[in-house]
Design an enzyme around this catalytic site. Structure first.
Site, PDB file in Angstrom:
ATOM      1  N   TYR A   1       0.857  -1.195   0.000  1.00 44.31           N
ATOM      2  CA  TYR A   1       0.000   0.000   0.000  1.00 44.31           C
ATOM      3  C   TYR A   1       0.890   1.242   0.000  1.00 44.31           C
ATOM      4  CZ  TYR A   1      -3.384   3.505   1.587  1.00 44.31           C
ATOM      5  OH  TYR A   1      -4.177   4.631   1.701  1.00 44.31           O
TER       6      TYR A   1
ATOM      7  N   ASP B   1       9.513   2.869  -0.701  1.00 42.89           N
ATOM      8  CA  ASP B   1       8.484   3.555   0.086  1.00 42.89           C
ATOM      9  C   ASP B   1       8.711   3.211   1.560  1.00 42.89           C
ATOM     10  OD1 ASP B   1       6.339   4.669   1.306  1.00 42.89           O
ATOM     11  OD2 ASP B   1       4.801   3.619   0.141  1.00 42.89           O
TER      12      ASP B   1
ATOM     13  N   LYS C   1       4.810   9.524   8.386  1.00 42.01           N
ATOM     14  CA  LYS C   1       4.591   9.022   9.752  1.00 42.01           C
ATOM     15  C   LYS C   1       5.600   9.576  10.768  1.00 42.01           C
ATOM     16  CE  LYS C   1       2.317   4.827   8.027  1.00 42.01           C
ATOM     17  NZ  LYS C   1       0.896   5.022   8.225  1.00 42.01           N
TER      18      LYS C   1
END
Ligand SMILES: Cc1ncc(COP(=O)(O)O)c(C=O)c1O
Length: 330
Positions: free
Chosen positions: A50, A144, A172
């Site tokens: 994702y 990523d 994050k």
């Protein structure tokens, strides 16, 4: 800017950093940059990875080594999804075949270096090797690290696994709880971003002082406490051992995948290497595992296809409490 210097220290291959506000923006912008730099239309992503909710990344795939993407959300035109090729994670031969057949049309491969979004999947050595063959075809490699950055090591999975991507995306932890994210990489590629180059990207709140200050404070704490990573590895290993012990005592089929502070219990015989393997997990059993823990005060992530995370706020007694709760639940 000070936070950019921290990113460069964590990721020594990085020359330039561009701040944005979310992981979605980071991956979306990195892909636009890759297309602008290579003048190629296609991107490759892996099943079960994702990367946020940009249109071209909300793409599912059917079976086969190479599938033209079909949208996995309403509102994503098929014409657009078709530009995303979806391959199997941890299938080096499938990747090599696609690079050989279609390499010259592909701008970039985007991947989770350690997958958290299918539950934890650990990359095999040969898969990492195949990814690093991308530059031979002029294809950019985008690690990523929105989830793994500053988590698996100060320099994320790139440091832990010795990766050599062209671009890295971060989010994050980078914002220390406030909305900050970034894409970063080699000068030659990053210089294509406006105003230096022709690839447009901008944002009102990008690099805002509040988020930068929170990120900077967080990264300073992480840098000053390099022992955190060994601590999380020990605590993770303790949790992994304990989960295996308790589930074995009860004779339940299970596979525990873990890297540092990221951990998943799949309720199936292992190994769980690909997303297809992960989908063999017994989700009914997972529901009972989840609610059994929740009833006893332990909040595990509510999907079997999501990693559980340890943090430095967790102590040995939290792990023991979790194992005790599981024993009782079972
Ligand atoms: C690996 C990865 N990339 C990108 C994203 C998207 O980040 P955001 O939710 O900040 O848009 C996530 C979010 O969970 C992620 O785990």
């Amino acid at each position: 800017m000070a936070l950019a210097k921290k990113v460069k220290r964590a990721y020594p291959f990085v020359d330039l950093v561009r701040f944005v506000n979310s992981g979605t923006e980071a991956t979306m912008s990195a892909l636009r940059l890759a297309r602008g730099y290579t003048h190629r239309p296609y991107i490759v992503k892996f099943r079960g990875n994702y990367h946020g909710h940009a249109d071209g990344l909300l793409v599912e795939a059917g079976s086969g080594a190479l599938t033209l993407g079909v949208p996995s959300s309403a509102g994503v035109p098929e014409e657009y999804a078709r530009l995303t090729l979806v391959l199997e994670y941890n299938d080096p031969e499938g990747l090599r075949e696609v690079l050989k057949r279609r390499g010259e049309e592909i701008a970039a491969i985007i991947f989770e270096p350690v997958v958290g979004n299918a539950g934890v999947l650990v990359p095999t050595e040969d898969f990492l090797k195949a990814l690093h063959e991308a530059p031979e075809f002029g294809v950019l490699l985008i690690a990523d690290e929105v989830m793994t950055g500053f988590r698996l090591a100060f320099g994320g999975a790139t440091e832990l696994l010795g990766l050599q991507p062209d671009l890295v995306t971060l989010g994050k932890i980078l914002g220390g709880g406030l909305p900050a994210a970034a894409y970063a990489g080699r000068r030659e590629v990053m210089e294509q971003v406006a105003p230096l180059g022709p690839v447009y990207q901008a944002g009102t709140l990008s690099g805002n002082p509040l988020a930068m200050a929170a990120g900077l404070a967080t990264l300073e704490i992480l840098e000053e406490n390099s022992g955190y990573y060994a601590y999380l590895e020990d605590l993770g290993a303790r949790l992994e051992r304990g989960l295996k012990e308790v589930l074995s005592e009860k004779g339940l089929p299970h596979t525990v995948n873990r890297v540092g502070s990221m951990i998943t219990v799949f309720f199936t015989e292992g190994p769980v290497v690909t997303f297809q393997d992960a989908k063999r997990t017994d989700t009914e059993l997972f529901k009972r595992f989840f609610h059994g823990l929740l009833d006893r005060g332990i909040y595990w992530p509510p999907s079997n296809f999501e990693a559980a995370f340890l943090s430095v706020a967790h102590k040995e007694e939290d792990v023991e409490r979790t194992l005790e709760a599981l024993r009782k639940a079972l």
